[in-house]
Design an enzyme around this catalytic site. Structure first.
Site, short mmCIF file in Angstrom:
data_model
loop_
_atom_site.label_atom_id
_atom_site.label_comp_id
_atom_site.label_asym_id
_atom_site.label_seq_id
_atom_site.Cartn_x
_atom_site.Cartn_y
_atom_site.Cartn_z
CG ASP A 508 18.67 6.62 -7.98
OD1 ASP A 508 17.50 6.78 -7.66
OD2 ASP A 508 19.04 5.95 -8.95
C1 BGC Z 1 19.99 6.73 -12.42
C2 BGC Z 1 18.93 7.80 -12.42
C3 BGC Z 1 19.22 8.80 -11.36
C4 BGC Z 1 20.62 9.34 -11.49
C5 BGC Z 1 20.99 10.29 -10.38
C6 BGC Z 1 21.35 7.36 -12.51
O1 BGC Z 1 22.31 6.39 -12.38
O2 BGC Z 1 19.77 5.88 -13.52
O3 BGC Z 1 17.67 7.21 -12.21
O4 BGC Z 1 18.28 9.83 -11.50
O5 BGC Z 1 21.53 8.28 -11.47
O6 BGC Z 1 21.09 9.67 -9.16
#
Ligand code: BGC
Length: 836
Positions: A508
């Site tokens: 993200d």
């Molecule tokens: C989110 C995921 C994401 C991960 C890595 C998590 O907090 O829920 O959707 O893939 O972070 O960024």
């Protein structure tokens, strides 16, 4: 000077060594595997250690000192009790009891009063929590749980006088109502301080704020005994200048029968009792939620219809009824956990696989990333990618619920395969404020769907008509949704024929199309680079893995032509990765907006990333050319550390506007060089592709919580569940963990250990057996209930290898494939596997 410095350095070294010794020996409880409980024996854990109650619509979070809150379905829109995040101390507020025994006041969960107890125990079990405490020979037990299918939490409070004198006890209960919408409740004080309304009748306190207008629901807090008083106004109960540890009313030993009008409504019962030596008393409290029909809301003018609450209360008004419900809950978990259980050489592994990892998978299935002690319940609903991934650790437990979830998720997709990143569980509608364009999202639907079909054999899901954007008039078959997911990648390729990243992929925080200079702007929702040409190697690997799955599925259902065509796209992606995605010793991570490499030895920081190593090795891209092996060796060399595998290395030490949020975190934390536990299993699985079982298992044990129990002081969070992130090797405090409970880590680790390391995985036509285990193991046993057939599998490893099967005997007869067919239902069958 020099000698003094040397001396100082030595002293420092010794102190840090002693500190480390203390850190590594401190425990706060123990595993009681027999009862499937973690027993906390010291209330002052390094962070609140929590549990979840409830399995379907009604949920509570409960800490080891009684903190936490309750909600119905949606932690944002239907919060029943109030909880203040970021509080001081951190876990302050919850469902508390005050016991007044002579001059001593105490709480069975230690908090809020914090009187030192003679005995304290908090047992977190499967969907229940039990406190056992005693002080001055008064023993109190509080058992909390939510009966199956019920919209209420029960607290069974047992008091026993273990002294030789008669005791006069005063008991006060306490909860604080939330005015339903948790976000509004914490912000809109100018209105909310005037809206609160309650009713009190007999031993029940009803919370009916906004009931007179648009709400058709209320909550109540009851006890199955006459009371000697109550309070419903917070300030009257506590006093404006006190904390929860010393409410005025408790101090005075007499409630004030306050009725809240606005301000902050609470519910507190007051009970006086006399206990003779050896005498015991049980009380049943209930916190319930009621919905009524619009034209059936009132009993008389301004008096709410209490019948539904009364019915709920009478369903559990005796200890027998409560005990029966607890038994039912136990049986429910026996059945769920009975579907996969193992016997290995290490009890720490057994308790992860048999109990806690599966339990956490259920919790993440229920909560997605909405409500924990790190997720406020108001920020995030159900994530498209998150909830799909959660299913791979859950689908064997209750496949029907997994099916429904897949349907709900797919309904938030658009015709072109893109989708909303999140949706709210109460409405099941996509969250417009968060939007979409995370280009990995669609592919996870192929993962969840194929996992479901392999587990159940139920292909009918593919024919189900599923709306696009929640619009039934735009429904198409679920298979068309998968096709749209697959082609979303094909239709969104960048200059190197690699997948465009969109706003971000799984990571993200790799926001390659958001160049942000405004601290008030969200990295997740801002996409301000015209053209958006940044590409992701992680999506490329993901596409190859789930592209192959898509092809396999098409073949299964006779769509040969579709399979052939899809295969061409998969092959093309493999070539694109080999041509543009290889850095010499590992796979690149991405191309940025300017077409520059990310995750290359050419970069000053962030030379290597875990995600593309995980997905491209799982996809076995370039295995024949040694790429998989080189990549995994590079992971070991650059990313591995004592506490797990870090996400990237070296971590970023400055802000790169073209990379986004990833470079905002201090080095070693979260997506910037933290051990992001969710992705470690991708490497474990990659290792199994090479048959390196020792390495795969070593990675497994580094982050599995039960293996970290002795490190609790450093690790900080619960030793019975996975956390999202452990501080990495470049962090200030490597090994310190955060964000426990709600993380894809749960399902991915369960999937990696059971299906790839122990190697027992569901296939369309049977149970595939392909273990990749530590060579020193003599073997292991697994009981697997699959399509209503019980397989008692025993894997023997006489030659002490990691991978390879010499022979499989099913009910004593050899089979010539490693797929054990679907045998007679309802029966137990033995499967003997000889490795060699
Ligand atoms: C989110 C995921 C994401 C991960 C890595 C998590 O907090 O829920 O959707 O893939 O972070 O960024």
């Amino acid at each position: 000077m020099f000698t003094f410095n040397l001396y100082l350095a030595r002293v420092k070294k010794r102190i840090s060594w002693v500190n480390r010794l203390i850190e590594t020996t401190m425990k706060y409880g123990y595993f009681d595997d027999e009862n499937r409980e973690y027993v906390i024996t010291n209330p002052k854990t390094p962070y609140p250690w929590i549990n979840y109650l409830g399995n379907e619509d009604f949920f509570s979070l409960t800490s080891n000192t009684g903190g936490g809150y309750t909600f119905y379905k949606d932690a944002k829109f239907r919060r029943l009790t109030r909880y203040r995040y970021n509080n001081i101390p951190v876990d302050n507020g919850g469902k508390y009891f005050y016991v007044k025994d002579g001059d001593t006041t105490w709480s069975p969960g230690w908090k809020p009063v914090k009187t030192e107890l003679d005995h304290y125990e908090c047992r977190h079990g499967m969907s229940y929590t039990k406190f056992k405490a005693s002080k001055n020979k008064l023993e109190v037990e509080v058992l909390q749980f939510i009966p199956l299918g019920f919209w209420g939490e029960i607290q069974k409070v047992s008091l026993k006088n273990a002294s030789s004198d008669t005791k006069k006890i005063k008991l006060f209960s306490f909860i604080e109502w939330c005015l339903w919408n948790a976000e509004d409740d914490m912000t809109n004080f100018q209105r909310n301080f005037s809206t609160g309304e309650v009713e009190v009748k007999d031993s029940v306190i009803y919370h009916k704020t906004e009931f007179k207008e648009r709400r058709n629901h209320y909550a109540f807090y009851s006890v199955n005994s006459p009371i000697d008083g109550y309070d419903t106004d917070r300030e009257t109960f506590i006093g404006l200048y006190n904390g929860l540890d010393s409410p005025d009313v408790v101090g005075e030993g007499q409630s004030r029968n306050s009725v809240a009008h606005g301000w902050s409504p609470i519910a507190s019962h007051y009970l006086e009792m006399e206990l003779k030596p050896g005498e015991e008393k049980e009380l049943i409290f209930m916190l319930g939620y009621v919905e009524v029909e619009k034209d059936n809301k009132w009993e008389s003018k301004s008096v709410i219809n209490k019948q539904p609450a009364q019915d709920m209360i009478s369903a559990y008004d005796t200890s027998e009824k409560v005990n029966k419900a607890l038994e039912e809950l136990r049986t429910y978990w026996d059945n769920l956990l009975g579907k996969i259980s193992i016997e290995s050489e290490d009890p720490r592994l057994d308790r992860m696989v048999n109990i806690w990892n599966q339990y956490q998978c259920m919790v993440t299935f229920n909560m997605s990333r909405s409500a924990s002690f790190f997720e406020s319940g108001i920020g995030r609903g159900m994530g498209f990618r998150d909830s799909n991934q959660d299913l791979i650790g859950f689908v064997h437990q209750i496949p029907e619920r997994a099916r429904e979830r897949i349907y709900d998720i797919a309904s938030t997709q658009f015709e072109d395969g893109s989708c909303y990143h999140q949706y709210q569980p109460l409405t099941k509608k996509g969250n417009a404020a968060v939007g979409g364009n995370f280009n990995d999202d669609p592919l996870w639907l192929i993962l969840s769907t194929t996992a479901y079909i392999k587990e159940t054999g139920d292909f009918s899901l593919l024919d189900e008509m599923v709306p696009f954007d929640n619009d039934a008039s735009r429904a198409k078959s679920h298979f068309e949704h998968l096709k749209a997911s697959f082609y979303h990648v094909v239709h969104n390729l960048g200059p190197h024929k690699l997948p465009l990243i969109g706003r971000a992929d799984w990571n993200d925080c790799l926001n390659l199309n958001c160049f942000s200079e405004d601290p008030n702007e969200s990295f997740q929702t801002t996409e301000n680079q015209k053209g958006g040409t940044a590409e992701s190697l992680m999506i490329a690997g993901l596409f190859v893995v789930y592209g192959k799955e898509y092809v396999k599925l098409c073949k299964q259902i006779g769509k040969e032509k579709e399979a052939e065509e899809a295969q061409l796209h998969v092959d093309a992606m493999v070539e694109a990765v080999k041509e543009h995605g290889w850095d010499g010793e590992w796979y690149l991570r991405a191309y940025d907006h300017f077409g520059k490499k990310i995750g290359s030895s050419e970069n000053e920081e962030g030379k290597i990333f875990i995600e593309s190593q995980g997905w491209c090795t799982m996809a076995e891209i370039g295995k024949e050319d040694g790429m998989v092996e080189k990549s995994l060796n590079s992971v070991k060399e650059h990313l591995d550390c004592d506490y797990g595998i870090v996400l990237n290395y070296p971590a970023f030490t400055k802000y790169y506007i073209e990379y986004g949020e990833i470079s905002t975190y201090p080095a070693g934390y979260k997506e910037n060089g933290g051990i992001f536990c969710h992705n470690n299993p991708w490497i474990m699985i990659g290792e199994t592709m090479l048959g390196r079982g020792d390495q795969a298992y070593d990675y497994y044990t580094k982050i599995a919580p039960s293996f970290l129990e002795d490190l609790s002081e450093l690790h900080k969070v619960e030793p019975y569940v996975y956390c999202q992130m452990i501080a990495g090797k470049e962090a200030h405090k490597p090994g310190e963990a955060k964000n426990s409970w709600l993380s894809g880590t749960a399902s991915w680790n369960f999937y990696a250990i059971t299906q790839h390391i122990l190697g027992i995985s569901p296939e369309y036509d049977g149970l595939a057996i392909n273990p990749c285990i530590p060579s020193k193991w003599d073997g292991f046993k697994m009981k697997r209930v699959f399509r209503d057939v019980t397989y008692n599998i025993e894997v023997k490893n006489p030659e002490h290898i990691s991978k390879g099967i010499k022979k499989i005997l099913v009910n004593g007869t050899a089979i010539n494939s490693n797929i054990v067919p679907i045998l007679e239902k309802g029966k137990e069958h033995s499967v003997e596997v000889i490795m060699g």
